[in-house]
Design a protein around this motif. Structure first.
Motif, PDB file in Angstrom:
ATOM      1  N   TYR A  59      -2.318  -9.443  -0.741  1.00  0.00           N
ATOM      2  CA  TYR A  59      -3.827  -9.989  -1.394  1.00  0.00           C
ATOM      3  C   TYR A  59      -4.349 -11.210  -0.675  1.00  0.00           C
ATOM      4  O   TYR A  59      -5.510 -11.112  -0.505  1.00  0.00           O
ATOM      5  N   ALA A  60      -3.428 -12.060  -0.028  1.00  0.00           N
ATOM      6  CA  ALA A  60      -4.106 -13.152   0.908  1.00  0.00           C
ATOM      7  C   ALA A  60      -4.740 -12.715   2.021  1.00  0.00           C
ATOM      8  O   ALA A  60      -5.648 -13.460   2.532  1.00  0.00           O
ATOM      9  N   MET A  61      -4.543 -11.356   2.433  1.00  0.00           N
ATOM     10  CA  MET A  61      -5.084 -11.001   3.569  1.00  0.00           C
ATOM     11  C   MET A  61      -6.582 -10.241   3.184  1.00  0.00           C
ATOM     12  O   MET A  61      -7.315  -9.654   4.122  1.00  0.00           O
ATOM     13  N   GLY A  62      -6.580 -10.153   1.975  1.00  0.00           N
ATOM     14  CA  GLY A  62      -7.888  -9.428   1.558  1.00  0.00           C
ATOM     15  C   GLY A  62      -7.695  -7.790   1.435  1.00  0.00           C
ATOM     16  O   GLY A  62      -8.491  -7.036   1.167  1.00  0.00           O
ATOM     17  N   GLY A  63      -6.325  -7.622   1.488  1.00  0.00           N
ATOM     18  CA  GLY A  63      -6.144  -6.069   1.383  1.00  0.00           C
ATOM     19  C   GLY A  63      -5.523  -5.657   0.133  1.00  0.00           C
ATOM     20  O   GLY A  63      -5.387  -6.297  -0.963  1.00  0.00           O
ATOM     21  N   ILE A  64      -5.160  -4.246   0.335  1.00  0.00           N
ATOM     22  CA  ILE A  64      -4.681  -3.689  -1.244  1.00  0.00           C
ATOM     23  C   ILE A  64      -3.363  -3.068  -0.763  1.00  0.00           C
ATOM     24  O   ILE A  64      -2.960  -2.336   0.157  1.00  0.00           O
ATOM     25  N   PRO A  65      -2.321  -3.363  -1.368  1.00  0.00           N
ATOM     26  CA  PRO A  65      -0.930  -3.166  -1.222  1.00  0.00           C
ATOM     27  C   PRO A  65      -0.724  -1.483  -1.470  1.00  0.00           C
ATOM     28  O   PRO A  65      -1.295  -1.006  -2.734  1.00  0.00           O
ATOM     29  N   LYS A  66       0.131  -0.711  -0.886  1.00  0.00           N
ATOM     30  CA  LYS A  66       0.288   0.453  -1.430  1.00  0.00           C
ATOM     31  C   LYS A  66       1.716   1.088  -1.440  1.00  0.00           C
ATOM     32  O   LYS A  66       2.101   1.609  -2.550  1.00  0.00           O
ATOM     33  N   THR A  67       2.470   0.592  -0.536  1.00  0.00           N
ATOM     34  CA  THR A  67       3.899   1.090  -0.539  1.00  0.00           C
ATOM     35  C   THR A  67       4.799  -0.280  -0.507  1.00  0.00           C
ATOM     36  O   THR A  67       4.503  -1.129   0.112  1.00  0.00           O
ATOM     37  N   ALA A  68       5.909  -0.180  -0.937  1.00  0.00           N
ATOM     38  CA  ALA A  68       6.939  -1.097  -0.979  1.00  0.00           C
ATOM     39  C   ALA A  68       8.336  -0.765  -0.787  1.00  0.00           C
ATOM     40  O   ALA A  68       8.794   0.419  -1.131  1.00  0.00           O
ATOM     41  N   MET A  69       9.317  -1.400  -0.304  1.00  0.00           N
ATOM     42  CA  MET A  69      10.712  -1.313   0.092  1.00  0.00           C
ATOM     43  C   MET A  69      11.391  -2.275  -0.421  1.00  0.00           C
ATOM     44  O   MET A  69      11.227  -3.515  -0.147  1.00  0.00           O
TER      45      MET A  69
END
Ligand code: CO
Ligand code: CO
Ligand code: CO
Length: 308
Positions: free
Chosen positions: A52-62
């Motif tokens: 979020y701090a990069m202005g992005g949208i998170p999609k996947t996680a491990m």
């Protein structure tokens, strides 16, 4: 590569096509609360925050798990993982895998991948004269957590701080996407001043902070004046005090709060001055009542933060 190891930022960014870049980040830590389910949520919220701090949208996680399998019930791990998974669901992020090792000390976190347009990446750099600084969560989680460990916080306060740490920075990031934001980071272990120092050093600009506008969790001042300040706050001060000028009215206790290491803290949004009031109103309207304009970018002293 758009953002990499050559500069310390919240996450790495790699361009895939002209309109798509991938953001990658990883974060994990030892428990910050006693409740395993809430610890899982906080660890996930914290790991997602750098996207979020990069202005992005998170999609996947491990998942990343270090677990003392001989000393601890597996049910504890199950609750941690459930907390993490539920937070990912809230963020509409898919869990795609993970890895666990045996360790003497419990640790949990995630590696997260997100997407962004290559031209819209928000780093810690790019401060512009007159920019207004908006903080989206109140300060003091490190101090309150120290008080909790000392058995001095009541259940209401524990509940408030736990929810604050588990709160996603998603809404704040979605709201700021509509505004001319020049730079952004999230406030975590280095404290407010540590993370602002990263923004201001080599920027050719200065930062002025208005102490009376900085949101602070209630009781944090009281606990700080009792000396319940985590060691990390002193390390942060030692590391960055050369970058900061406090006006004589700022006492030591308040300085401790500004250096207090935050767990899953808020975003620091650096927005064009013409839109700051508007953005702040939108954040408040979106159930983020603690957001405040706490400072501004000045032409001097370059590379320094002045707290007035
Ligand atoms: Co960060
Ligand atoms: Co991080
Ligand atoms: Co950023």
């Amino acid at each position: 590569m758009i953002v990499g190891l050559d500069r310390a930022d919240d996450a790495g960014v790699y361009k895939i096509t002209d309109d798509l870049a991938m953001i990658q980040t990883v974060d994990f830590f030892t428990p910050v609360v006693d409740d395993p389910y809430w610890f899982g949520q906080i660890a996930a919220a914290n790991a997602l925050s750098d996207i979020y701090a990069m202005g992005g949208i998170p999609k996947t996680a491990m998942n990343l798990v270090a677990f003392p399998v001989k000393q601890m019930e597996l049910s504890i791990l199950r609750q941690i993982l459930q907390g993490g998974l539920d937070k990912l669901k809230e963020a509409e992020v898919v869990l795609v895998g993970g890895h666990s090792v045996e360790d003497r000390e419990l640790k949990f976190g995630m590696s997260v991948t997100g997407f962004i347009h290559p031209d819209r990446v928000l780093t810690k750099k790019n401060l512009k004269m007159g920019d207004q600084l908006i903080l989206t969560k109140p300060l003091g989680t490190g101090i309150i957590n120290t008080a909790i460990k000392g058995g001095l916080a009541d259940t209401d306060l524990i509940d408030t701080v736990t929810r604050l740490m588990a709160m996603l920075n998603r809404k704040a990031a979605e709201v700021m996407a509509d505004y001319p934001v020049h730079a952004c980071t999230d406030i975590t272990g280095f404290g407010l001043l540590g993370h602002l120092a990263e923004m201001v050093v080599d920027s050719g600009m200065g930062i002025r902070l208005f102490s009376n506008r900085i949101p602070i969790i209630s009781k944090a001042m009281d606990f700080a004046s009792m000396g319940l300040v985590p060691g990390g706050a002193y390390e942060n001060r030692k590391f960055r005090q050369a970058v900061v000028e406090f006006s004589s009215s700022i006492d030591n206790i308040f300085q401790d709060i500004l250096f207090d290491p935050q767990t899953s803290g808020g975003l620091m949004i650096c927005v064009d001055k013409t839109c700051a009031g508007d953005l702040l109103a939108q954040l408040h309207k979106n159930s983020l009542p603690d957001c405040a304009i706490i400072g501004e970018v000045s032409s001097e002293p370059t590379g320094k933060i002045v707290v007035v």
